[in-house]
Design a protein around this motif. Sequence first.
Motif, PDB file in Angstrom:
ATOM      1  N   ARG A   1       3.856   9.047  10.816  1.00 52.90           N
ATOM      2  CA  ARG A   1       5.307   9.309  10.814  1.00 52.90           C
ATOM      3  C   ARG A   1       5.603  10.614  11.553  1.00 52.90           C
ATOM      4  NH1 ARG A   1       9.736  10.856   6.133  1.00 52.90           N
ATOM      5  NH2 ARG A   1      11.521  10.434   7.469  1.00 52.90           N
TER       6      ARG A   1
ATOM      7  N   GLU B   1      -6.129   7.083  -5.962  1.00 49.90           N
ATOM      8  CA  GLU B   1      -4.896   7.342  -6.724  1.00 49.90           C
ATOM      9  C   GLU B   1      -4.952   6.780  -8.134  1.00 49.90           C
ATOM     10  OE1 GLU B   1      -1.234   6.586  -4.794  1.00 49.90           O
ATOM     11  OE2 GLU B   1      -1.969   7.259  -2.852  1.00 49.90           O
TER      12      GLU B   1
ATOM     13  N   TYR C   1       2.644   1.765  -7.352  1.00 52.33           N
ATOM     14  CA  TYR C   1       1.533   1.382  -6.469  1.00 52.33           C
ATOM     15  C   TYR C   1       0.189   1.651  -7.138  1.00 52.33           C
ATOM     16  CZ  TYR C   1      -2.127   2.077  -2.990  1.00 52.33           C
ATOM     17  OH  TYR C   1      -3.330   2.060  -2.326  1.00 52.33           O
TER      18      TYR C   1
ATOM     19  N   ARG D   1      -4.124  16.310   0.126  1.00 50.18           N
ATOM     20  CA  ARG D   1      -4.762  15.011   0.284  1.00 50.18           C
ATOM     21  C   ARG D   1      -6.147  15.235   0.910  1.00 50.18           C
ATOM     22  NH1 ARG D   1      -1.413  14.294  -2.829  1.00 50.18           N
ATOM     23  NH2 ARG D   1       0.217  12.704  -2.941  1.00 50.18           N
TER      24      ARG D   1
ATOM     25  N   HIS E   1       5.476  12.818  -7.577  1.00 48.33           N
ATOM     26  CA  HIS E   1       4.546  13.126  -6.475  1.00 48.33           C
ATOM     27  C   HIS E   1       3.213  13.703  -6.980  1.00 48.33           C
ATOM     28  CE1 HIS E   1       4.474  15.015  -2.145  1.00 48.33           C
ATOM     29  NE2 HIS E   1       3.414  14.247  -2.398  1.00 48.33           N
TER      30      HIS E   1
ATOM     31  N   LYS F   1       8.976  15.682   8.671  1.00 47.09           N
ATOM     32  CA  LYS F   1       9.615  15.791   7.352  1.00 47.09           C
ATOM     33  C   LYS F   1       8.550  16.017   6.284  1.00 47.09           C
ATOM     34  CE  LYS F   1      13.431  14.369   9.375  1.00 47.09           C
ATOM     35  NZ  LYS F   1      14.149  15.433  10.091  1.00 47.09           N
TER      36      LYS F   1
ATOM     37  N   SER G   1       0.788  -1.243   0.000  1.00 47.88           N
ATOM     38  CA  SER G   1       0.000   0.000   0.000  1.00 47.88           C
ATOM     39  C   SER G   1       0.818   1.291   0.000  1.00 47.88           C
ATOM     40  CB  SER G   1      -0.908   0.012   1.237  1.00 47.88           C
ATOM     41  OG  SER G   1      -0.119   0.177   2.415  1.00 47.88           O
TER      42      SER G   1
ATOM     43  N   ARG H   1       9.062  13.389  -3.286  1.00 51.88           N
ATOM     44  CA  ARG H   1       8.782  12.067  -3.853  1.00 51.88           C
ATOM     45  C   ARG H   1       8.824  12.153  -5.380  1.00 51.88           C
ATOM     46  NH1 ARG H   1       3.162   9.599  -1.956  1.00 51.88           N
ATOM     47  NH2 ARG H   1       4.399   8.870  -0.198  1.00 51.88           N
TER      48      ARG H   1
ATOM     49  N   ASN I   1      -0.270  19.293   2.873  1.00 52.09           N
ATOM     50  CA  ASN I   1       0.567  18.587   3.851  1.00 52.09           C
ATOM     51  C   ASN I   1       1.160  19.534   4.888  1.00 52.09           C
ATOM     52  OD1 ASN I   1       0.045  16.242   2.444  1.00 52.09           O
ATOM     53  ND2 ASN I   1       1.915  16.356   1.205  1.00 52.09           N
TER      54      ASN I   1
ATOM     55  N   THR J   1      -8.329   2.658  -4.355  1.00 54.47           N
ATOM     56  CA  THR J   1      -7.869   3.989  -3.950  1.00 54.47           C
ATOM     57  C   THR J   1      -8.205   5.054  -4.998  1.00 54.47           C
ATOM     58  OG1 THR J   1      -5.830   5.276  -3.612  1.00 54.47           O
ATOM     59  CG2 THR J   1      -5.627   3.305  -4.944  1.00 54.47           C
TER      60      THR J   1
ATOM     61  N   TYR K   1       7.743  16.521   2.320  1.00 56.27           N
ATOM     62  CA  TYR K   1       8.302  16.353   0.982  1.00 56.27           C
ATOM     63  C   TYR K   1       8.116  17.654   0.194  1.00 56.27           C
ATOM     64  CZ  TYR K   1       8.134  11.238   1.697  1.00 56.27           C
ATOM     65  OH  TYR K   1       8.300   9.959   2.154  1.00 56.27           O
TER      66      TYR K   1
ATOM     67  N   ASN L   1      -7.392   9.430   1.190  1.00 50.28           N
ATOM     68  CA  ASN L   1      -6.404   9.112   2.236  1.00 50.28           C
ATOM     69  C   ASN L   1      -7.043   8.893   3.604  1.00 50.28           C
ATOM     70  OD1 ASN L   1      -4.736  10.425   0.099  1.00 50.28           O
ATOM     71  ND2 ASN L   1      -3.127  10.114   1.631  1.00 50.28           N
TER      72      ASN L   1
ATOM     73  N   ASN M   1       3.311   4.079  -1.480  1.00 46.20           N
ATOM     74  CA  ASN M   1       3.908   4.624  -2.700  1.00 46.20           C
ATOM     75  C   ASN M   1       5.433   4.651  -2.659  1.00 46.20           C
ATOM     76  OD1 ASN M   1       1.965   5.550  -4.758  1.00 46.20           O
ATOM     77  ND2 ASN M   1       1.048   6.597  -3.016  1.00 46.20           N
TER      78      ASN M   1
HETATM   79  O1  TDX Z   1       7.243  11.834   5.501  1.00 49.79           O
HETATM   80  C1  TDX Z   1       6.417  12.140   4.640  1.00 49.79           C
HETATM   81  N1  TDX Z   1       6.321  13.444   4.259  1.00 49.79           N
HETATM   82  C2  TDX Z   1       5.435  13.886   3.321  1.00 49.79           C
HETATM   83  O2  TDX Z   1       5.394  15.089   3.016  1.00 49.79           O
HETATM   84  C3  TDX Z   1       5.529  11.170   4.022  1.00 49.79           C
HETATM   85  C4  TDX Z   1       5.607   9.727   4.422  1.00 49.79           C
HETATM   86  C5  TDX Z   1       4.626  11.639   3.089  1.00 49.79           C
HETATM   87  N2  TDX Z   1       4.579  12.941   2.742  1.00 49.79           N
HETATM   88  C6  TDX Z   1       3.543  13.395   1.793  1.00 49.79           C
HETATM   89  C7  TDX Z   1       3.364  12.591   0.533  1.00 49.79           C
HETATM   90  C8  TDX Z   1       1.879  12.770   0.249  1.00 49.79           C
HETATM   91  O3  TDX Z   1       1.652  14.002  -0.418  1.00 49.79           O
HETATM   92  O4  TDX Z   1       2.303  13.276   2.504  1.00 49.79           O
HETATM   93  C9  TDX Z   1       1.240  12.863   1.629  1.00 49.79           C
HETATM   94  C10 TDX Z   1       0.656  11.537   2.124  1.00 49.79           C
HETATM   95  O5  TDX Z   1       1.658  10.545   1.953  1.00 49.79           O
HETATM   96  P1  TDX Z   1       1.373   8.982   2.285  1.00 49.79           P
HETATM   97  O6  TDX Z   1       0.941   8.846   3.696  1.00 49.79           O
HETATM   98  O7  TDX Z   1       2.549   8.213   1.822  1.00 49.79           O
HETATM   99  O8  TDX Z   1       0.066   8.705   1.403  1.00 49.79           O
HETATM  100  P2  TDX Z   1      -0.232   8.773  -0.179  1.00 49.79           P
HETATM  101  O9  TDX Z   1       1.001   8.605  -0.989  1.00 49.79           O
HETATM  102  O10 TDX Z   1      -1.088   9.980  -0.409  1.00 49.79           O
HETATM  103  O11 TDX Z   1      -1.119   7.425  -0.334  1.00 49.79           O
HETATM  104  C11 TDX Z   1      -2.075   7.069   0.691  1.00 49.79           C
HETATM  105  O12 TDX Z   1      -3.380   7.360   0.279  1.00 49.79           O
HETATM  106  C12 TDX Z   1      -3.915   6.606  -0.774  1.00 49.79           C
HETATM  107  C13 TDX Z   1      -1.959   5.577   1.032  1.00 49.79           C
HETATM  108  O13 TDX Z   1      -0.626   5.283   1.427  1.00 49.79           O
HETATM  109  C14 TDX Z   1      -2.381   4.721  -0.143  1.00 49.79           C
HETATM  110  O14 TDX Z   1      -2.361   3.341   0.231  1.00 49.79           O
HETATM  111  C15 TDX Z   1      -3.771   5.115  -0.544  1.00 49.79           C
HETATM  112  O15 TDX Z   1      -4.118   4.412  -1.698  1.00 49.79           O
END
Ligand code: TDX
Length: 332
Positions: A191, A123, A148, A212, A274, A203, A82, A271, A247, A121, A205, A177, A84
């Motif tokens: 996290r 996504e 993913y 989201r 992204h 942190k 799950s 990412r 975020n 999802t 990105y 999300n 990314n």
């Molecule tokens: O440390 C971080 N800092 C950051 O800025 C992480 C881990 C993520 N991010 C950002 C990336 C995304 O814009 O935060 C946002 C959310 O990241 P994730 O928690 O990794 O979620 P996302 O990639 O949006 O995907 C989630 O939602 C849809 C789930 O992980 C998927 O399983 C679902 O399908």
Amino acid sequence: MKHLLITGGAGFIGSNFVRHVLAHTDHYVTVLDALTYAGNQDSLAGLDEARMRFVHGSIADSELVDTLVGDADVIVHFAAESHNDNSLHDPRPFLDTNIVGTYVLLEAARKHDVRLHHVSTDEVYGDLELDDPLRFSEHTPYNPSSPYSATKAGSDMLVRAWVRSFGVRATISNCSNNYGPYQHVEKFIPRQITNVIRGIRPKLYGAGLNVRDWIHADDHSSAVLTIIDNGQIGETYLIGADGEKNNKAVVEMILAEMGQGPDAYDHVTDRAGHDLRYAIDATRLRTELGWQPRFPDFAAGLRDTIAWYREHEEWWAPAKDATEAFYARRGQ
Ligand code: TDX
Ligand code: NAD
């Protein structure tokens, strides 16, 4: 009373769904979970064992799946790779579980004529511009960005093909999300919360402007149950609760709630690929099936989630160091 076979029931949303089903129905539950790094049987601790059994195994194991599906009334399919960021590092398990695993379940559903609900999802639709007035709907074309989301899109297509070609009785949901208790510390919200608890700066990105559309995991569960009970076979329903936030705003809310200054975070490497923004129009689910979220207040849900992580360090601590080491190697 029905017998539900819940795949991925030891994961974040799957375990929430098991708790939801035991609390709100009289169904019996079999959980099938491979207990990958993301699965945790402690997430099911304390639940009524007279109404639930746990089977350790993979959805890609066709013999095991055949036996379990033969005993079930409904398959509720949450199991997946799950995350990314992991899919950018090593896509292979995503193909094995999300594509081949879903295929194995579909073949068993077809053989035994068992109803299947496939959890997917938003996504799969790709991303939106920040100022796009339109949100994702059931009519949005598929346009996945990451390994993913491409494998989730592929699994959705397999479900549709098995409905049309073989008459499998299936529905699909695409949700935004999720947040809430029992979410793995690799994901954004847990996290950052566990970073602050550990004295590590959150942190973000890139610039942190990616949006989201947050929904509480329990609202996802109630929506899936609604679709299982009242959804039309062969149809897709989008699940969302109007929870768009960027975020940076989420990190600032976490910092404020946890007594830190508003700038106490770091910008880190973005990412690859992204997605900029996800946003769900859940009109169909609300109007046709009468579903409503019970936890639409994100600030209140986030407070409860922070409290949960503060009180359950024994649940998340074993995964924290390895997760941060993975990110550190990527400059994140
Ligand atoms: O440390 C971080 N800092 C950051 O800025 C992480 C881990 C993520 N991010 C950002 C990336 C995304 O814009 O935060 C946002 C959310 O990241 P994730 O928690 O990794 O979620 P996302 O990639 O949006 O995907 C989630 O939602 C849809 C789930 O992980 C998927 O399983 C679902 O399908
Ligand atoms: P998760 O990573 O927390 O849990 C996945 C579970 O599946 C784990 O318990 C893992 O052990 C299990 N699993 C993995 N491979 C397996 C295999 N081959 N056989 C059996 N079990 C296996 O994931 P999650 O966040 O709870 O997501 C659950 C489902 O919801 C996924 O299908 C995901 O695509 C979907 N979804 C998630 C979100 C979100 O925000 N997290 C949003 C929309 C949809």
